[in-house]
Design an enzyme around this catalytic site. Structure first.
Site, PDB file in Angstrom:
ATOM      1  N   LYS A 144      19.503 -11.653  31.832  1.00  0.00           N
ATOM      2  CA  LYS A 144      20.829 -11.296  32.318  1.00  0.00           C
ATOM      3  C   LYS A 144      21.485 -10.350  31.315  1.00  0.00           C
ATOM      4  CE  LYS A 144      22.568 -15.321  30.024  1.00  0.00           C
ATOM      5  NZ  LYS A 144      21.316 -15.355  29.249  1.00  0.00           N
ATOM      6  N   TYR A 229      28.479 -15.202  29.668  1.00  0.00           N
ATOM      7  CA  TYR A 229      28.287 -16.647  29.503  1.00  0.00           C
ATOM      8  C   TYR A 229      29.544 -17.398  29.940  1.00  0.00           C
ATOM      9  CZ  TYR A 229      24.015 -15.842  26.823  1.00  0.00           C
ATOM     10  OH  TYR A 229      22.755 -15.478  26.428  1.00  0.00           O
TER      11      TYR A 229
END
Length: 398
Positions: A144, A229
């Site tokens: 990611k 995150y």
């Protein structure tokens, strides 16, 4: 490749579960039960991974994680530095014939034992290599953020669907036991109604020539790298999708590190239930990472959060008329081994990964809304995803 073994109930078992070995419990019921490790798949039946890119994450985290994996093994390497790749291959027992460079990436198609391609490249290269991996018919685990634009994400998903290959985005936190326990506590109402999530994930970047500070390669600065995150945690822990965001970016003109990307990003995301998520990400402050969930009946905090090791979880709520802190004893496990094992089980049992392309696409949609809000100086709305973004089922927490 291992076959699926049906259980008595008709549900699929974990690979090799029939070979599970457990010892009798010798402690009293007041003690936590013991569990032996395993069962593990033997090496000749494990899912083979090709690691594409031998940077810090691959060398320091991903390759060592195979040592604690239940179902995976490294079988091939792709690198622009053959000398480095040869040294790494020797350490992990990978044949020299299973090393290639980026230009010859398609040779992976003919390499024996390559089931999954794990793309660990700068963000701006994910799109190209997912398309190339799909074209040769290999399942894909991609780091990611998924890509640099929603258009790229959509093209990646479509390419994998056309070729009938699985695509998983490497959201390691969603497989980590502490985060899973926190998600379960929220789902079971242990905090009451969730009202607010507050988080920060920041670090101080050094070398101004690194790819993370190059907009074409990184897609942005602190937001897509470390801020994602906080963003993803707010979504999977709450089970909601934000419908609008307002954001501020800081890009110092006198700092050569930030000629192309932001140094800091501050975001407030609003959710349909009325919950808000407030988070900060930064590239110009000392390392700081925490996560707090505030509910009507209590709060939970992970501090430090988002790291590879050392996270600590605590709950605070009223018990017997007093504010009481609870510190669950949750065993730390290698997050990279857990996420790779999930991908391996999906391949073995023909399941869809929990964090498929739709999960990466939704984060990218929100990231683009955050940048739009900061650029225009006003609230930016976000359309709800067409369907669920987290599709796969995880095994019960042990």
């Amino acid at each position: 490749m291992a076959a699926v073994v049906p259980s008595v109930s008709g549900q699929a078992q974990k690979p090799n579960e029939a070979n599970d070995v457990q010892l009798s419990q010798i402690h009293a019921p007041t003690e936590a039960p013991e569990k032996a490790p395993g069962p593990f798949l033997p090496v000749n039946r494990r899912v083979g991974f090709a690691i594409v890119g031998l940077g810090r994450l691959s060398l320091n985290q991903i390759l060592p994680a195979f040592a604690t994996s239940d179902y995976c093994k490294p079988v091939a390497l792709v690198s622009g530095d053959r000398s480095k790749a040869l040294k790494i291959a020797t350490q992990y027992g990978i044949a020299e014939s299973h090393i290639t460079d980026y230009a010859s990436f398609e040779k992976l198609k003919e390499m024996s034992g390559v089931d999954v391609i794990y793309i660990v490249l700068p963000n701006g290269m994910h799109h190209e290599f997912v398309l190339r991996a799909a074209k040769i018919g290999k399942h894909i685990l991609c780091e990611k953020p998924m890509a640099n634009s929603t258009a790229q994400c959509e093209e990646m998903i479509a390419a994998c669907q056309r070729r009938n290959v699985k695509l998983m985005i490497a959201y390691r936190q969603q497989y980590e036991p502490m985060n899973r326990a926190l998600e379960k506590a929220v789902r079971e109402g242990k905090l009451g109604k969730l009202r607010s999530i507050v988080a920060s994930n920041s670090q101080n970047e050094g070398d101004p020539t690194q790819w993370r500070l190059n907009k074409q390669l990184a897609g942005g600065g602190a937001l897509p790298d470390v801020g994602i995150y906080c963003l993803n945690a707010s979504r999977f822990l709450s089970g909601e999708e934000p419908n609008e965001v307002i954001a501020t970016l800081v890009q110092p003109k006198d700092d050569p590190r930030f000629k192309e990307v932001e140094a800091r990003c501050e975001v407030i995301a609003r959710f349909p239930s009325g919950m808000t998520a407030t988070f900060t990400s930064g590239y110009d402050v000392h390392r700081s990472a925490f996560l707090r969930l505030e509910g009507t009946d209590g709060f939970a905090e992970v501090d430090p959060a988002f790291g590879y090791h050392g996270s600590k979880l605590r709950f605070t709520k009223l018990m017997d008329g007093k504010d009481t802190e609870l510190h669950p004893a949750i065993e730390e496990k290698d997050q990279f081994a857990l996420e790779m094992d999930h991908m391996a089980v999906c391949v073995l049992q023909n399941q869809q990964p929990r964090t498929g392309g739709e999960e990466g696409l939704q984060d990218q949609r929100i990231i683009e809304a955050i940048y739009r809000s900061a650029r225009e100086g006003r609230l930016a709305s976000i359309e709800a995803p067409a369907g669920a973004t987290r599709l796969g089922i995880l095994p019960p927490l042990e």
